[in-house]
Design a protein around this motif. Structure first.
Motif, short mmCIF file in Angstrom:
data_model
loop_
_atom_site.label_atom_id
_atom_site.label_comp_id
_atom_site.label_asym_id
_atom_site.label_seq_id
_atom_site.Cartn_x
_atom_site.Cartn_y
_atom_site.Cartn_z
N PHE A 4 10.12 -5.08 -5.16
CA PHE A 4 9.47 -3.82 -5.49
C PHE A 4 10.46 -2.85 -6.12
N LYS A 7 9.57 0.61 -7.73
CA LYS A 7 8.19 0.99 -7.42
C LYS A 7 8.17 2.13 -6.40
N ALA A 31 11.90 -0.70 -3.07
CA ALA A 31 10.97 0.39 -3.38
C ALA A 31 11.54 1.75 -3.00
N ASP A 80 3.06 4.16 -7.56
CA ASP A 80 2.62 2.82 -7.95
C ASP A 80 1.78 2.16 -6.87
#
Length: 245
Positions: A4, A7, A31, A80
């Motif tokens: 990720f 993100k 992320a 996202d």
């Protein structure tokens, strides 16, 4: 397992066992994490690491949703991924559940999810698309008389998820649900400490670890699941099969 990197993810109910696990695992997969909860959100963000922030969020408040989304965009940019994980549970059947508690369960579990989708959809459009994961429950797949409010909210979430998936499809926003079985969290137990749902006679005779359910949620949010929307993933340890004897 999942990537990720870059993100931006907002997780509701982040101060609970599953929410904290999700924050840590998403951050570990690269992320930027927004840990949203009514309390202890900064503590969760600290556990998740430097690319995480904590924000106060009562999911029943439209104003707090707007503020949380704005804070996320200010820190990381458009969102996202949204994980609608916040939930409230109150025991009671159709006759015993106090009306105000029934309404609180519906307001948190159902209305809170609607408000979340409404709040983040413009941000996801700005990002070119996104993924929304609704954390549902086996209570949304079976009859649960002593969980009448919780079960009602989770059954209704199935309709909300599908309607949102269809409505947001042309915006490249996927909406899917994960139905966990019994997770080893405080929600699995009554106030007296007894299990709300015994699991000893199931195919997998134990509660799920939060990390196990987090893997399913991360899959639904990931590019590996890019061809799925309006889909329900059941991770129940065989609960739906019924008792072995």
């Amino acid at each position: 397992m999942f990537d990720f990197t870059g993100k931006n993810v907002l997780i509701t109910g982040a101060s609970g066992a599953l929410g904290t696990t999700l924050a840590v695992q998403f951050a570990g997969a690269g992320a930027n994490v927004v840990a949203a909860a009514r309390s202890r959100y900064d503590e969760v963000a600290e556990k998740a690491g430097p690319n995480s922030i904590g924000v106060r969020l009562d999911v029943t408040s439209e104003a707090e949703w707007a503020a949380a989304t704005a804070r996320a965009e200010e820190r990381f940019g458009p969102l996202d991924i949204l994980v609608n994980n916040a939930a409230y549970l109150r025991l009671g059947n159709t006759e015993s559940i106090p009306l105000e508690e029934f309404r609180r369960v519906i307001d948190t579990n159902l209305t809170g999810t609607l408000l979340g989708i409404r709040a983040v959809a413009p941000s996801m459009r700005a990002a070119g698309g996104g993924a929304i994961v609704v954390v549902n429950s086996i209570a949304g797949l079976t009859a649960a008389p002593e969980l009448v409010a919780y079960s009602s909210s989770k059954w209704a979430l199935r309709g909300l998820m599908r309607a949102a998936a269809k409505g947001l499809a042309r915006d490249n926003i996927r909406v899917n649900a994960v139905h966990p079985g019994i997770i080893e969290t405080p929600l699995a137990y009554a106030p007296d400490g007894s299990p709300i749902v015994p699991v000893d006679n199931l195919a997998v005779p134990r509660n799920a670890a939060p990390e196990e359910i987090a893997d399913f949620i991360m899959f639904a949010a990931s590019e590996q699941a890019r061809f799925a929307t309006g889909t329900e993933i059941v991770a129940d340890g065989g609960y739906g099969l019924g008792p072995l004897d």
